[in-house]
Design a protein around this motif. Structure first.
Motif, PDB file in Angstrom:
ATOM      1  N   ILE A   1      40.761  38.940  31.483  1.00 20.53           N
ATOM      2  CA  ILE A   1      40.986  38.336  32.796  1.00 20.53           C
ATOM      3  C   ILE A   1      40.503  39.333  33.841  1.00 20.53           C
ATOM      4  CG2 ILE A   1      42.691  37.417  34.404  1.00 20.53           C
ATOM      5  CD1 ILE A   1      44.558  37.121  31.878  1.00 20.53           C
ATOM      6  N   TYR A   2      39.538  38.925  34.644  1.00 18.49           N
ATOM      7  CA  TYR A   2      39.036  39.807  35.700  1.00 18.49           C
ATOM      8  C   TYR A   2      39.460  39.226  37.047  1.00 18.49           C
ATOM      9  CZ  TYR A   2      35.894  42.652  38.541  1.00 18.49           C
ATOM     10  OH  TYR A   2      35.389  43.540  39.476  1.00 18.49           O
ATOM     11  N   ASP A   3      40.293  39.983  37.775  1.00 15.94           N
ATOM     12  CA  ASP A   3      40.762  39.507  39.078  1.00 15.94           C
ATOM     13  C   ASP A   3      41.232  40.707  39.885  1.00 15.94           C
ATOM     14  OD1 ASP A   3      41.562  37.835  41.184  1.00 15.94           O
ATOM     15  OD2 ASP A   3      42.335  36.324  39.802  1.00 15.94           O
ATOM     16  N   ARG A   4      41.619  40.451  41.117  1.00  6.91           N
ATOM     17  CA  ARG A   4      42.093  41.525  41.983  1.00  6.91           C
ATOM     18  C   ARG A   4      43.352  42.170  41.402  1.00  6.91           C
ATOM     19  NH1 ARG A   4      41.108  38.205  47.629  1.00  6.91           N
ATOM     20  NH2 ARG A   4      38.843  38.509  47.695  1.00  6.91           N
ATOM     21  N   PRO A   5      43.504  43.473  41.590  1.00  5.10           N
ATOM     22  CA  PRO A   5      44.640  44.195  41.000  1.00  5.10           C
ATOM     23  C   PRO A   5      46.004  43.609  41.348  1.00  5.10           C
ATOM     24  CG  PRO A   5      43.007  45.753  41.797  1.00  5.10           C
ATOM     25  CD  PRO A   5      42.551  44.392  42.267  1.00  5.10           C
ATOM     26  N   THR A   6      46.101  42.915  42.493  1.00  8.84           N
ATOM     27  CA  THR A   6      47.394  42.346  42.893  1.00  8.84           C
ATOM     28  C   THR A   6      47.886  41.270  41.933  1.00  8.84           C
ATOM     29  OG1 THR A   6      46.186  40.844  44.364  1.00  8.84           O
ATOM     30  CG2 THR A   6      47.136  42.835  45.353  1.00  8.84           C
ATOM     31  N   THR A   7      46.996  40.726  41.107  1.00  6.82           N
ATOM     32  CA  THR A   7      47.400  39.685  40.157  1.00  6.82           C
ATOM     33  C   THR A   7      47.735  40.246  38.778  1.00  6.82           C
ATOM     34  OG1 THR A   7      45.155  39.217  39.384  1.00  6.82           O
ATOM     35  CG2 THR A   7      45.886  38.046  41.355  1.00  6.82           C
ATOM     36  N   ARG A   8      47.558  41.555  38.584  1.00  5.24           N
ATOM     37  CA  ARG A   8      47.711  42.155  37.256  1.00  5.24           C
ATOM     38  C   ARG A   8      49.076  41.852  36.622  1.00  5.24           C
ATOM     39  NH1 ARG A   8      45.552  46.511  34.450  1.00  5.24           N
ATOM     40  NH2 ARG A   8      44.219  47.010  36.247  1.00  5.24           N
TER      41      ARG A   8
END
Length: 330
Positions: free
Chosen positions: A187-194
């Motif tokens: 999953i590649y997304d902004r760190p805030t969604t980790r």
């Protein structure tokens, strides 16, 4: 032949936000959750939601008229549909996306000004954390409704490493992996969604097969996989054409030759005057985003071709709100 509009049709369309706002108020006040499986009197409901009794009665009666509540001698109760979809403890709860609609309503009310200026307007803020949660959870709820069907209809059994680009909680990566035991996902997304993504992956028992990579697709390069499958769901509509091309280019650059790239979005007809939801979604982007919009199949195909993607086809899947899938080989 197009629809023949009547006065009644026009008025119903014009005041449709009344129903939307009543529903959003019911969800925001947690009326359906408070009532749950009980029959509850007006005074009890008003007290539990902290509402004025007269105003609460008006809202409850409207929700009854809409078929979401029932009014009986023993008090108000949920309909089966409200109990399933609007109570917070239900696995099928969709209240988060309804709250997201509430958060963007202020911008839509200024659409005439947006059309004049061509730029988003200042909207009432409900708090960044609250708005992010309703958006992410709303996307998760919607994706949970269609991801299993998509995973069944797209055969990834011969693929080994999937990139879920802008995947948020990883709903699609999860269901593709559930349907294909040999598949691993990123999953590649902004760190805030980790934290949200890893928590969701853990719930499905896939922590050993799905990992999270943090970054911003608009500014960062995607870490090399190499990936032999890439899934771009509702990513491109948040960006202008030039940025979309860069995103596709970056995705293709991270993939192994022969891999499949799949775009899932609200795809317009090539004439761009339909289907209805993708055209309205372009307005939603106009209100909330400086450059995003829905794209036609012709436009997306041209972007894919420019990135070197071959054998581009439209998948027969048709989702709610006219979402569909375009795919090709890298």
């Amino acid at each position: 032949m197009g629809k023949e509009w009547t006065v009644g049709d026009l008025l119903t369309t014009s005041n449709a936000y009344w129903r939307g706002c009543a529903l959003q108020a019911g969800v925001r006040l947690e009326i359906f959750t408070v009532i749950h499986e009980h029959h509850m009197g007006l005074e009890s409901v008003a007290e539990l939601i902290g509402g004025d009794q007269r105003a609460t009665e008006y809202l409850l009666n409207a929700l009854c008229a809409m078929g979401l509540l029932r009014k009986e001698e023993a008090g108000y109760c949920n309909t089966p549909e409200a109990l399933k979809l609007l109570c917070k403890d239900s696995a099928a709860y969709i209240g988060h996306i309804i709250l997201h609609h509430h958060h963007i309503l202020d911008g839509w009310s200024q659409l005439d000004e947006v059309v004049k200026t061509g730029a988003p307007v200042t909207k009432r803020s409900y708090g960044e954390a609250i708005e992010r949660e309703s958006f992410l959870m709303g996307m998760f709820n919607l994706a949970m409704g269609i991801a299993p069907a998509i995973a069944e209809q797209i055969d990834l059994s011969q693929h080994h490493r999937l990139l879920d680009l802008g995947g948020g909680p990883g709903t699609y990566a999860i269901h593709f992996c559930l349907a294909n035991p040999e598949l691993h996902g990123v999953i590649y997304d902004r760190p805030t969604t980790r934290s949200f993504a890893l928590e969701t992956v853990t719930k499905f028992g896939l922590s050993d097969r799905i990992e999270f990579s943090g970054g911003d697709i608009t500014t960062d390069n995607i870490p090399k996989g190499p990936y032999d499958a890439a899934w771009l769901s509702h990513i491109l509509h948040s960006n202008g054409p030039e940025q979309c091309q860069k995103i596709i280019d970056k995705t293709v650059a991270a993939m192994a030759p022969g891999g499949i790239i799949m775009i899932h979005d609200f795809i317009l007809d090539n004439s761009k005057d339909g289907p209805e939801f993708p055209t309205l979604f372009s307005l939603n982007m106009l209100v909330n985003n400086p450059a995003g919009r829905s794209y036609s199949e012709e436009e997306l195909t041209a972007m894919l071709h420019k990135s070197g993607v071959r054998h581009i086809k439209r998948h027969p899947f048709q989702g709610p709100s006219d979402s569909s899938i375009l795919y090709g080989i890298v």
